[in-house]
Design an enzyme around this catalytic site. Structure first.
Site, PDB file in Angstrom:
ATOM      1  CB  ALA A  79       5.154  14.433   2.206  1.00 52.48           C
ATOM      2  CB  SER A 122       3.182   9.386  -4.619  1.00 51.33           C
ATOM      3  OG  SER A 122       2.121   8.500  -4.389  1.00 51.33           O
ATOM      4  CD  GLU A 124      -2.863   7.460  -3.818  1.00 49.18           C
ATOM      5  OE1 GLU A 124      -3.839   8.221  -3.816  1.00 49.18           O
ATOM      6  OE2 GLU A 124      -2.976   6.239  -3.899  1.00 49.18           O
ATOM      7  CE1 TYR A 146       1.163  12.095  -0.062  1.00 47.90           C
ATOM      8  CE2 TYR A 146       0.297  10.643  -1.773  1.00 47.90           C
ATOM      9  CZ  TYR A 146       1.334  11.046  -0.955  1.00 47.90           C
ATOM     10  OH  TYR A 146       2.559  10.415  -1.036  1.00 47.90           O
TER      11      TYR A 146
HETATM   12  P1  NAP Z   1       5.973   8.879   6.613  1.00 49.32           P
HETATM   13  O1  NAP Z   1       6.382   7.630   7.329  1.00 49.32           O
HETATM   14  O2  NAP Z   1       4.605   9.412   6.803  1.00 49.32           O
HETATM   15  O3  NAP Z   1       7.034  10.019   6.990  1.00 49.32           O
HETATM   16  C1  NAP Z   1       6.818  11.372   6.665  1.00 49.32           C
HETATM   17  C2  NAP Z   1       7.941  12.204   7.240  1.00 49.32           C
HETATM   18  O4  NAP Z   1       7.720  13.567   6.886  1.00 49.32           O
HETATM   19  C3  NAP Z   1       8.052  12.154   8.769  1.00 49.32           C
HETATM   20  O5  NAP Z   1       9.410  12.118   9.125  1.00 49.32           O
HETATM   21  C4  NAP Z   1       7.411  13.481   9.173  1.00 49.32           C
HETATM   22  O6  NAP Z   1       7.878  13.972  10.406  1.00 49.32           O
HETATM   23  C5  NAP Z   1       7.918  14.371   8.059  1.00 49.32           C
HETATM   24  N1  NAP Z   1       7.195  15.638   7.922  1.00 49.32           N
HETATM   25  C6  NAP Z   1       5.873  15.796   7.689  1.00 49.32           C
HETATM   26  N2  NAP Z   1       5.590  17.101   7.585  1.00 49.32           N
HETATM   27  C7  NAP Z   1       6.743  17.782   7.764  1.00 49.32           C
HETATM   28  C8  NAP Z   1       7.109  19.160   7.774  1.00 49.32           C
HETATM   29  N3  NAP Z   1       6.210  20.122   7.595  1.00 49.32           N
HETATM   30  N4  NAP Z   1       8.405  19.501   7.958  1.00 49.32           N
HETATM   31  C9  NAP Z   1       9.317  18.547   8.157  1.00 49.32           C
HETATM   32  N5  NAP Z   1       9.045  17.228   8.181  1.00 49.32           N
HETATM   33  C10 NAP Z   1       7.772  16.849   7.976  1.00 49.32           C
HETATM   34  O7  NAP Z   1       6.170   8.700   5.040  1.00 49.32           O
HETATM   35  P2  NAP Z   1       7.029   7.598   4.227  1.00 49.32           P
HETATM   36  O8  NAP Z   1       6.161   6.413   3.983  1.00 49.32           O
HETATM   37  O9  NAP Z   1       8.350   7.443   4.856  1.00 49.32           O
HETATM   38  O10 NAP Z   1       7.152   8.331   2.822  1.00 49.32           O
HETATM   39  C11 NAP Z   1       8.259   9.197   2.536  1.00 49.32           C
HETATM   40  C12 NAP Z   1       7.918  10.090   1.367  1.00 49.32           C
HETATM   41  O11 NAP Z   1       7.619   9.300   0.227  1.00 49.32           O
HETATM   42  C13 NAP Z   1       6.680  10.971   1.574  1.00 49.32           C
HETATM   43  O12 NAP Z   1       6.913  12.171   0.878  1.00 49.32           O
HETATM   44  C14 NAP Z   1       5.562  10.192   0.906  1.00 49.32           C
HETATM   45  O13 NAP Z   1       4.532  11.072   0.519  1.00 49.32           O
HETATM   46  C15 NAP Z   1       6.315   9.594  -0.261  1.00 49.32           C
HETATM   47  N6  NAP Z   1       5.806   8.338  -0.775  1.00 49.32           N
HETATM   48  C16 NAP Z   1       5.603   7.292   0.051  1.00 49.32           C
HETATM   49  C17 NAP Z   1       5.189   6.062  -0.476  1.00 49.32           C
HETATM   50  C18 NAP Z   1       4.984   4.856   0.405  1.00 49.32           C
HETATM   51  O14 NAP Z   1       4.338   3.904  -0.050  1.00 49.32           O
HETATM   52  N7  NAP Z   1       5.551   4.830   1.609  1.00 49.32           N
HETATM   53  C19 NAP Z   1       4.981   5.938  -1.875  1.00 49.32           C
HETATM   54  C20 NAP Z   1       5.215   7.049  -2.680  1.00 49.32           C
HETATM   55  C21 NAP Z   1       5.646   8.242  -2.140  1.00 49.32           C
HETATM   56  P3  NAP Z   1       7.175  13.597  11.813  1.00 49.32           P
HETATM   57  O15 NAP Z   1       7.815  12.302  12.237  1.00 49.32           O
HETATM   58  O16 NAP Z   1       7.530  14.758  12.652  1.00 49.32           O
HETATM   59  O17 NAP Z   1       5.698  13.455  11.553  1.00 49.32           O
HETATM   60  O1  F7E Z   2      -4.349   2.478   1.418  1.00 51.92           O
HETATM   61  C1  F7E Z   2      -7.573   0.681   1.120  1.00 51.92           C
HETATM   62  C2  F7E Z   2      -7.552   2.148   0.733  1.00 51.92           C
HETATM   63  O2  F7E Z   2      -3.615   4.077   3.188  1.00 51.92           O
HETATM   64  C3  F7E Z   2      -4.214   1.473   0.452  1.00 51.92           C
HETATM   65  C4  F7E Z   2       0.879   6.255   1.015  1.00 51.92           C
HETATM   66  O3  F7E Z   2       2.154   5.821   1.391  1.00 51.92           O
HETATM   67  O4  F7E Z   2       0.859   4.829  -0.913  1.00 51.92           O
HETATM   68  C5  F7E Z   2       0.155   5.146   0.277  1.00 51.92           C
HETATM   69  O5  F7E Z   2      -1.159   5.582  -0.022  1.00 51.92           O
HETATM   70  C6  F7E Z   2      -5.569   0.991  -0.035  1.00 51.92           C
HETATM   71  C7  F7E Z   2      -6.550   2.118  -0.412  1.00 51.92           C
HETATM   72  O6  F7E Z   2      -2.142   3.642   1.156  1.00 51.92           O
HETATM   73  C8  F7E Z   2      -8.420   0.541   4.646  1.00 51.92           C
HETATM   74  O7  F7E Z   2      -8.864   2.581   0.349  1.00 51.92           O
HETATM   75  C9  F7E Z   2      -9.100  -0.398   2.802  1.00 51.92           C
HETATM   76  O8  F7E Z   2      -7.204   1.758  -1.601  1.00 51.92           O
HETATM   77  O9  F7E Z   2      -2.343   1.919   2.868  1.00 51.92           O
HETATM   78  P1  F7E Z   2      -3.096   3.035   2.270  1.00 51.92           P
HETATM   79  P2  F7E Z   2      -2.412   4.596  -0.107  1.00 51.92           P
HETATM   80  O10 F7E Z   2      -3.608   5.419   0.056  1.00 51.92           O
HETATM   81  O11 F7E Z   2      -2.317   3.750  -1.324  1.00 51.92           O
HETATM   82  C10 F7E Z   2       1.003   5.918  -1.843  1.00 51.92           C
HETATM   83  C11 F7E Z   2       1.792   5.413  -3.023  1.00 51.92           C
HETATM   84  C12 F7E Z   2       1.534   7.140  -1.218  1.00 51.92           C
HETATM   85  O12 F7E Z   2       2.220   7.930  -1.846  1.00 51.92           O
HETATM   86  C13 F7E Z   2       0.993   7.493   0.133  1.00 51.92           C
HETATM   87  O13 F7E Z   2       1.858   8.414   0.800  1.00 51.92           O
HETATM   88  O14 F7E Z   2      -6.203   0.300   1.049  1.00 51.92           O
HETATM   89  N1  F7E Z   2      -8.082   0.437   2.483  1.00 51.92           N
HETATM   90  N2  F7E Z   2      -9.336  -0.351   4.128  1.00 51.92           N
HETATM   91  C14 F7E Z   2      -7.638   1.031   3.598  1.00 51.92           C
HETATM   92  N3  F7E Z   2      -6.641   1.928   3.796  1.00 51.92           N
HETATM   93  C15 F7E Z   2      -6.417   2.337   5.073  1.00 51.92           C
HETATM   94  N4  F7E Z   2      -5.415   3.220   5.298  1.00 51.92           N
HETATM   95  N5  F7E Z   2      -7.188   1.891   6.120  1.00 51.92           N
HETATM   96  C16 F7E Z   2      -8.200   0.990   5.967  1.00 51.92           C
HETATM   97  O15 F7E Z   2      -8.857   0.601   6.919  1.00 51.92           O
END
Ligand code: NAP
Ligand code: F7E
Length: 353
Positions: A79, A122, A124, A146
């Site tokens: 994603a 997520s 989110e 997102y």
């Molecule tokens: P990430 O580190 O950003 O990894 C995203 C992966 O998706 C990468 O391997 C990226 O490839 C690949 N990708 C993006 N666009 C693509 C496309 N068009 N076709 C094929 N591959 C593509 O994310 P993550 O933290 O591991 O999260 C994994 C999943 O869980 C995501 O769907 C995210 O939205 C969801 N999620 C994450 C969290 C969290 O806190 N981490 C929480 C809830 C849900 P490249 O390496 O080529 O960029």
């Molecule tokens: O932000 C605040 C920002 O970018 C967390 C993704 O994995 O989790 C992730 O989304 C919080 C937010 O994660 C900075 O405003 C302050 O309130 O680490 P983040 P996210 O937006 O919660 C969800 C579950 C997903 O699914 C997503 O893929 O931190 N914040 N100062 C900041 N955030 C960033 N990035 N940078 C700052 O400087």
């Protein structure tokens, strides 16, 4: 067992691949074509997995991969996952993160309808939360392109289950982090900056909203929950969270404190990091996962932050003996300056003390 993982080069994909290998799975990882290889997170298992080229934007590549590999399980982790980018590129985010799920489900229907499917939903999606803590039945109110895209992915997964009888589940995962987290996300940004400041490589870090609260867990624990969801008799959706919430300020306190620093001397607020609409408070209720999957998180918030700080300190100080890796990270960090914030003409920077 054979598993296809999309997003295998990402944080979760790499931990999931580690887990499934330890269980004896044969793994196929889908990667998109790029002019430079991006396999840092899976380098250590490269010889144990098969990588194939495909893209969530390209249905024919998905169908071909599924026909060739014929997986028992498909984990759709790919994603556009960085929330601020979703305001800058809302259409692309919708194409990958929303419609990409439909493309994958349609390909499964055509090529391997028996395969079990996991969708990475997520917290989110809860956005402007309607209930505290959030559980499976809490209504969604997403606050970013997102979040909106993930709501689409969530419902199209449920629809595939209800319309076609696919074994399709959606894991509503709250924020999960690790030393493999991308440098643009706030946890890694803070732990990396704290280590870099301790080593004298920079003197401050600019952040946005310190008040927002997240339920942060360890990615290694969360991929285990994904696997458990696909081993159940029936396909259902689950919230995966720790049940604890912390402010971004607490994250700074613990990370800098672990290195004997006071975050107030090193954190500045830059308005470019404030989002057009914020998710103020996330805290999940993981009781269903606990009762039905037998899943509980092992790593606490403090342990997680310390693990990340120490990893970044080792990485940057060259203690890990990987000078090549350090160079890569430092370069990625400098790229952050233009890609992890929403640039406005009225930028304001505030020093905490
Ligand atoms: P990430 O580190 O950003 O990894 C995203 C992966 O998706 C990468 O391997 C990226 O490839 C690949 N990708 C993006 N666009 C693509 C496309 N068009 N076709 C094929 N591959 C593509 O994310 P993550 O933290 O591991 O999260 C994994 C999943 O869980 C995501 O769907 C995210 O939205 C969801 N999620 C994450 C969290 C969290 O806190 N981490 C929480 C809830 C849900 P490249 O390496 O080529 O960029
Ligand atoms: O932000 C605040 C920002 O970018 C967390 C993704 O994995 O989790 C992730 O989304 C919080 C937010 O994660 C900075 O405003 C302050 O309130 O680490 P983040 P996210 O937006 O919660 C969800 C579950 C997903 O699914 C997503 O893929 O931190 N914040 N100062 C900041 N955030 C960033 N990035 N940078 C700052 O400087």
């Amino acid at each position: 067992m054979r598993a296809l993982i999309t997003g295998i080069t990402g944080q979760d994909g790499s931990y999931l691949a580690d887990l499934l290998l330890s269980k004896g799975y044969e793994i196929c990882g889908m990667v998109r074509r790029s002019s430079l290889e991006n396999f840092g997170r899976i380098e250590h298992i490269r010889d144990q997995i098969t990588l194939v080229q495909g893209d969530l934007l390209d249905s024919s590549s998905l169908e071909k991969i599924l026909r060739d590999f014929s997986p028992d399980e498909v984990y759709n982790l790919a994603a556009q996952s960085f929330v601020p980018t979703s305001w800058e590129q809302p259409i692309l985010t919708g194409e990958f993160t929303a419609l990409g799920v439909t493309r994958m489900l349609e390909a499964i229907r055509q090529a391997c309808p028996q395969a079990r499917f996991y969708q990475a939903s997520s917290s989110e999606m809860f956005g402007k939360v309607r209930e505290v803590p959030q559980k499976e039945s809490t209504p969604f109110h997403p606050r970013s392109p997102y979040g909106v895209s993930k709501v689409y992915g969530h419902y199209i997964t449920i629809n595939a289950r209800e319309s076609y009888g696919l074994f399709a589940v959606s894991g509503i995962l709250f924020n999960h982090e690790s030393p493999r987290r991308g440098l643009e996300f706030v946890t890694r940004k803070v732990t990396h900056a704290a280590a870099s400041i301790k080593l004298g490589m920079q003197s401050y870090v600019e952040l946005g909203n310190l008040d927002s609260r997240r339920d942060w867990g360890f990615a290694g624990d969360y991929v285990d929950a994904m696997w458990r969801m696909l081993q159940q008799e029936t396909a259902e959706d689950y919230v995966i969270a720790t049940g604890q919430t912390h402010e971004v300020r607490d994250l700074c306190k613990v990370a800098f404190g672990d290195l004997g620093l006071d975050y107030r001397d090193h954190v500045r607020i830059n308005t470019d990091y404030i989002r057009p609409a914020e998710v103020d408070l996330l805290i999940g209720d993981p009781s269903k996962a606990k009762n039905r999957l037998g899943w509980t998180p092992a790593v606490t918030f403090e342990e997680l932050v310390r693990m990340m700080v120490r990893s970044d300190y080792d990485l940057l100080s060259g203690r890990a003996g990987q000078s090549k890796k350090t160079t890569k990270i430092v370069r990625a960090d400098s790229l952050l300056k233009s890609t992890d914030k929403i640039i406005s003409p009225k930028t304001k920077v505030e020093v905490l003390r």
